[in-house]
Each structure stands twice: as structure tokens, then as C-alpha cells.
Design a protein around this motif. Sequence first.
Motif, PDB file in Angstrom:
ATOM      1  N   LEU A  37      65.515  15.706  24.756  1.00  0.00           N
ATOM      2  CA  LEU A  37      64.439  16.697  25.152  1.00  0.00           C
ATOM      3  C   LEU A  37      65.528  18.204  24.886  1.00  0.00           C
ATOM      4  O   LEU A  37      66.778  18.040  25.248  1.00  0.00           O
ATOM      5  N   GLU A  38      64.999  19.185  24.514  1.00  0.00           N
ATOM      6  CA  GLU A  38      65.761  20.581  24.617  1.00  0.00           C
ATOM      7  C   GLU A  38      64.918  21.569  25.389  1.00  0.00           C
ATOM      8  O   GLU A  38      63.810  21.549  25.464  1.00  0.00           O
ATOM      9  N   TRP A  39      65.800  22.342  25.893  1.00  0.00           N
ATOM     10  CA  TRP A  39      65.234  23.642  26.816  1.00  0.00           C
ATOM     11  C   TRP A  39      65.511  24.638  26.146  1.00  0.00           C
ATOM     12  O   TRP A  39      66.331  25.194  25.715  1.00  0.00           O
ATOM     13  N   THR A  40      64.326  25.772  26.206  1.00  0.00           N
ATOM     14  CA  THR A  40      64.524  26.904  25.553  1.00  0.00           C
ATOM     15  C   THR A  40      64.877  27.983  26.421  1.00  0.00           C
ATOM     16  O   THR A  40      64.728  29.047  26.042  1.00  0.00           O
ATOM     17  N   GLY A  41      65.547  27.487  27.589  1.00  0.00           N
ATOM     18  CA  GLY A  41      66.396  28.587  28.399  1.00  0.00           C
ATOM     19  C   GLY A  41      65.492  29.311  29.185  1.00  0.00           C
ATOM     20  O   GLY A  41      64.254  29.067  29.350  1.00  0.00           O
ATOM     21  N   PRO A  42      66.051  30.039  30.219  1.00  0.00           N
ATOM     22  CA  PRO A  42      65.160  30.914  31.233  1.00  0.00           C
ATOM     23  C   PRO A  42      64.345  31.753  30.789  1.00  0.00           C
ATOM     24  O   PRO A  42      63.216  32.111  31.401  1.00  0.00           O
TER      25      PRO A  42
END
Length: 453
Positions: free
Chosen positions: A430-435
Motif C-alpha cells: 500500500l501507499e499513503w498519500t500523507g497527512p
Amino acid sequence: MTSSDSGLPRRSLLAGAAGLGVAALPAAGPAAQAAPAPTAPARSRAAPLGRHPSNWPDPEPYGRADTRLDLWPREDNSFLLPLERRPRDEELGRVWIRDTYVNCFTVEGRPVYVATGTTRAPGLDGPAPWNDGIFVWVAPSLEGPWKLADTTGIRPGAEKGKVWSPEFAGENRPGRTVVAPWQEYWHDDRFGKRGEVWAPELHHFRGKWYIVACTGDHSRKVGSFMLVSEGGAEGPYRLVEGNLDEPFGNPLPDGPDVVEPGAYFHIDGSLYCEGRDAWLVLHNDLYARFRDDMEDIVPATDLPRFRQQRYSPEPYREGAYVFRYEGRYYLLQAIWDLTSANPDGTTRYAYDTPGAGRRQYQYDAVVAVSDTFEGPYSERWTAGVGAGHNNFFTDHHGRPWATFFRNPAAGYWSHPSRKADTAVPGVVRLEWTGPAGDRLYVERRNRDGTDGG
């Protein structure tokens, strides 16, 4: 778990798979195979390009499915776990499994990886109208080696790795119930042997191992229950007090026609733990806090609901799971993407209710995010195409992953040319698009919103 005789997204008889080939993604071509990039304007806020990838624009209106190929588990972002085979797996050459569940826990200072899911008994095409219980695999890393939990010290001579089954009813003792009467095998003239267990999860919480699972549509009572180990991940397990007479929650007014009236409860039970507190998550809006002794939920009935931004109309949803990452709560649900024709003849992909001209295409992982466990949750987005009825987890390095299994019951993966690649123990990065973006997606190749196909 999904499927029904009518083709609607309901739990029921499931198709099997044989062999294991290379899973092929669709190339450009007919609408039923291709995954076109939506051209509608963005609805979600996007994270700036830089250290974190951007949110993708969502198809309009709310409820349309994102089918872009970059949201599929692919060879460059996923792999199948090499689970130790049982004798029943040798002909297929791998483990046949649905509702794949994987997690990582730190036990005595070391990472312990666990895997489980819905399996089938030898000689059956799927896990209904009966199967033979819950198997568990353990590993020191995500890559393995993945070994069946060593249950030989608990049941010498029995099949290794099987930690619970309706056939263990003979182990019940006064004050210790392993299998409740409503979970035991039974027989009728329509199906013969009946009774199965589906969608198990394994959790390590406050020094103990817990399994949450549900009995399937052919059981005397259909619903979610929890087991607690009196040893390690291999057991031995017993049933918690709150499930001695029935599954968690209220009985529902109706259910599939194969379930006796009054015997259908809430399925797809899941466990969410934070600190020293734990919650039961039920299908698909409900939750309840566990008592401190973890033997039952409070309240036992009339459970509270997650606050969600629903589709209109709201389709059938399965496999609710809550995952906390970077201080936010992610609510996962599995929803069928149904295809139909737009007025201009193009293909419409949507999380819709069944109807004339609508066909199941992919069993997707759909996610929403919130600042709190209860919600309110954001609008949902497609996090993984064909990755429904999964869970998210972090490895021992803190990196996020999702599971998938490729649903053989209907849609894209049910095609005869693909069924050999279904019901698999898959994991995808998975990848997170940040806060600023607050989203988790299957790791994409093209993060600027263009079609990755």
C-alpha cells in the motif's frame, strides 16, 4: 465471502479453483475487460506532489467505481504467500483460500506473522455446505517460511495446522466449551452435511491470541463468534462466554433462503484493538466494545453504528475492517463493482444495487477515513480493484500492506481462463498519500492520475 444462486452479492455456495497460472491483467479492448480512466472532475482533496503521492480524482458522481489498472494487485506490487501445503493441497499445487487474512504482531520482542482464511474440505469445490474448520500459518517474516501452526502437541495424529473445527465438539468439558451446539455439524435432506466457518481473523491482544470468525449460511445459526487460546497461536482454543448460545448481536428479520427463520445474525465479525481496549466490528455498520475480560460485548444487542457517507442507493457490503495508520482510522468494506451501459454506449462502473443489465465485474476494496473510530467517515474511494474482503496491516518495519484473494464466485475472476489464479493467499503493498491526502491505495505506478494501463 459472497455469491448466491441469484448472482447477487450474498454469502452462499462458492466456486472452486484448480491449478495456478500467471494472472493476466486486461489489455485495452472491450469494456467488460478494459479499465478506462475516468475523465470526470475531481471530488476529493489531493495531496501535493513531493514526498507523498497525490490522491487521484474520483469518478463522478459519488458511487462510481475507479477501475484503473494501477489499482490492481500486479506482479510489481504484490506476491502470493508460499504457505506450507497440506496433503489436500498437493494436487492443486498451492493452498486454496478465500478471505485471506495476514497480520504481524510483536511477541516476546520478535515479529510473528500469521495467516488464515476460508478454506475448503477435501473433495469439495468450495467451503459450503460444510467445511472442516480454521487453519493457521505462522512465519518470522512476510516472505516466510510459512509453516502450519504446530498443533501436533494438542491433537496428536490430527491434521496439522487446524486450530478449530465443528468436529472438535467432543472436546467440550464442563466450564469449557470449544464448539457450541449451534456451531456443530448437522444434516438435512436438501444439502446433506451442513455447517461451515468463514472469514477467520487471528489477533494477539494483551498477551493472548483471539480468533474472530463466522459460521456460514448452512449452519444452524449464522453469525460471528470469538475464540480465545489457552496457549499460543496454535491453541488450544475455546469459545468465549458471549457465544455459548448464539452469535454476537441481534438476529436479523431475514436472510438467505437456506437459513432457517430467526437463525441469521450479523456476519463477518472483526476485532479492532487499541491500547488495552478492543471492539467488535460487525457487518457492516455495527460495532461494540468488548468487556474488560473479553468474554462478551457491551451492549450485547442494539449495537451502535458507524457514521458513514453512504452511496445512494447503498449496495450490499461485506467484510468490514478497521485499521489505524498515522493516527487516522480506515474503514474497509468489500463491494461489487457492477457494470451497465451508459446512454452513449460506454460502460458504467458503479457500486450499485443489482438490476436489469447490471453485471458483477470486480470485488473491490472500498475505504473511508476518519479522525475517530466511530466516525464520521469520509466519502469512500476505491483502494484496490478486485481486492475485496481483505485486511490492511503493517509489517515489522511499519510498512502498510493489504491482502487479496481474487474472488472466483463471479465477475472478472470467475472466467474459466482465470479461475486457476483465484482463491489465493495474496499480499499487496500500500501507499499513503500523507497527512494532506489521508488515503491508502494499492501501490500505483502512475501517481499523477493518468491511466496506468
